[in-house]
Design a protein around this motif. Sequence first.
Motif, short mmCIF file in Angstrom:
data_model
loop_
_atom_site.label_atom_id
_atom_site.label_comp_id
_atom_site.label_asym_id
_atom_site.label_seq_id
_atom_site.Cartn_x
_atom_site.Cartn_y
_atom_site.Cartn_z
N GLY A 201 -0.34 -2.58 -14.77
CA GLY A 201 0.41 -3.19 -13.68
C GLY A 201 1.79 -3.61 -14.15
O GLY A 201 2.07 -3.63 -15.36
N ILE B 198 7.18 -9.36 -7.12
CA ILE B 198 6.63 -8.04 -6.85
C ILE B 198 5.53 -7.69 -7.85
O ILE B 198 5.68 -7.94 -9.05
CB ILE B 198 7.74 -6.98 -6.91
CG1 ILE B 198 8.84 -7.29 -5.88
CG2 ILE B 198 7.19 -5.57 -6.71
CD1 ILE B 198 10.11 -6.48 -6.08
N ARG C 241 3.04 -4.30 -8.91
CA ARG C 241 2.69 -2.89 -8.75
C ARG C 241 1.52 -2.59 -9.67
O ARG C 241 1.46 -3.09 -10.80
CB ARG C 241 3.89 -1.99 -9.10
CG ARG C 241 5.12 -2.26 -8.23
CD ARG C 241 4.91 -1.78 -6.82
NE ARG C 241 6.08 -1.98 -5.97
CZ ARG C 241 6.21 -2.97 -5.09
NH1 ARG C 241 5.24 -3.86 -4.96
NH2 ARG C 241 7.29 -3.07 -4.34
N CYS C 242 0.59 -1.76 -9.23
CA CYS C 242 -0.60 -1.48 -10.04
C CYS C 242 -1.23 -0.17 -9.61
O CYS C 242 -0.99 0.33 -8.51
CB CYS C 242 -1.61 -2.63 -9.93
SG CYS C 242 -2.07 -3.03 -8.22
N ILE D 216 2.89 -6.35 -2.95
CA ILE D 216 2.11 -5.52 -3.86
C ILE D 216 1.97 -4.12 -3.28
O ILE D 216 1.80 -3.95 -2.08
CB ILE D 216 0.72 -6.14 -4.13
CG1 ILE D 216 -0.06 -5.32 -5.17
CG2 ILE D 216 -0.07 -6.33 -2.85
CD1 ILE D 216 -1.34 -6.00 -5.64
N GLN D 217 2.09 -3.13 -4.16
CA GLN D 217 1.93 -1.74 -3.73
C GLN D 217 1.18 -0.97 -4.81
O GLN D 217 1.55 -1.03 -5.99
CB GLN D 217 3.29 -1.08 -3.49
CG GLN D 217 4.03 -1.62 -2.28
CD GLN D 217 3.37 -1.28 -0.97
OE1 GLN D 217 2.61 -0.31 -0.87
NE2 GLN D 217 3.63 -2.08 0.06
N GLN E 109 0.26 2.30 -6.99
CA GLN E 109 1.11 3.39 -7.46
C GLN E 109 0.25 4.56 -7.92
O GLN E 109 -0.81 4.37 -8.52
CB GLN E 109 1.97 2.91 -8.64
CG GLN E 109 2.84 1.71 -8.32
CD GLN E 109 3.97 2.04 -7.38
OE1 GLN E 109 4.77 2.92 -7.67
NE2 GLN E 109 4.05 1.33 -6.27
N MET F 135 1.52 5.26 -12.61
CA MET F 135 1.81 3.99 -13.27
C MET F 135 2.53 4.18 -14.60
O MET F 135 3.19 3.26 -15.09
CB MET F 135 0.53 3.19 -13.49
CG MET F 135 0.17 2.29 -12.31
SD MET F 135 1.49 1.14 -11.78
CE MET F 135 1.74 0.18 -13.27
N GLU G 242 6.00 4.00 -13.47
CA GLU G 242 6.32 2.65 -13.02
C GLU G 242 6.51 1.69 -14.19
O GLU G 242 7.47 0.91 -14.23
CB GLU G 242 5.20 2.14 -12.10
CG GLU G 242 5.24 0.66 -11.79
CD GLU G 242 6.49 0.21 -11.07
OE1 GLU G 242 6.88 -0.96 -11.24
OE2 GLU G 242 7.11 1.03 -10.35
#
Length: 307
Positions: free
Chosen positions: A123, A145, A147-148, A173-174, A176, A179, A182
């Motif tokens: 994440g 923010i 992301r995971c 949160i979104q 992905q 990753m 990201e």
Amino acid sequence: MRIAAMAAGAVGSYFGGRLQAAGHDVAYIARRANLEALKKDGLKIQSVHGDLHLPKVFATPDPKEVGPVDIVLFAVKLWDTETAAELTKPMIGPNTRVITLQNGVDSYERVSAILGKEHVIPGTAYIAAVLGGPGVMLHTSKFAIMRCGRIDGSKDAQLDKFVEAAKAANIDIQPQDDMNRERWQKFIFLSSMAGVNCLTRMEIGKVLGEPHTRAFYKKLMEESFAISQKLGVKVAPNWVEDRMVFSDNAPPGMKASMLHDLEAGNRLELDWLTGKVVELGKQTGVPTPAAEAVYAAVALHKMGKPK
């Protein structure tokens, strides 16, 4: 859901606090003065998105007192990764997911080697936050923010359940599907900002306002970006320019947590940020003179001041 903040630093406290306020059962792993403050006065979050005081929180130094949970928000300092992962074991059940929200680019590999790939989710967290004192978390940016996603991009029903719970708690949160991209995109940005902040001892607004330091900041990102390309990571081609625009629009007083630690005389994540850029540059044959200059200038401070 049952959630554990490992540990109750700035990142763990913010996201854990928002989830607790939304009705989830959150445990905070804490130590020393922070632990005592959480037990006595609860958790206080001072945020541009609204202050929050949770007068009663479950805080403990011992994960064994928590037991298996659904989600572990893994947000310890990078030098504590392996130790914290070992301590996390009592909180791991068959369906537990451990989301790494650290600054480095290799946390997933380090944590999954101890807790198992089936449990660990890479994440990223984008948030300007710092502990303002024991039991007090200061959130100073408009963004918070998360992301995971699975490292292989596969679906995960337990993770999907957490994402929906976090969204209901008004967390940005979104999930992905890449990753690796990201985490590299965050690493390029964060390692560079931390490096230039600590080299100059200045917040980002001052860095960007002087042509030479602005160019140096961009050079740091370009070096890390070049490494990502050598490694075959699919970072957005315009990512460096994107982060320059992002930085220009960020609060001018923003600075990376590594500068907060430097100013406080604490140990630094230098070896896992700037040092990792230098290490990977050597491995891939990418020159990293800017990163090497930062490392040389800051290395004497990396262990912090004697307590």
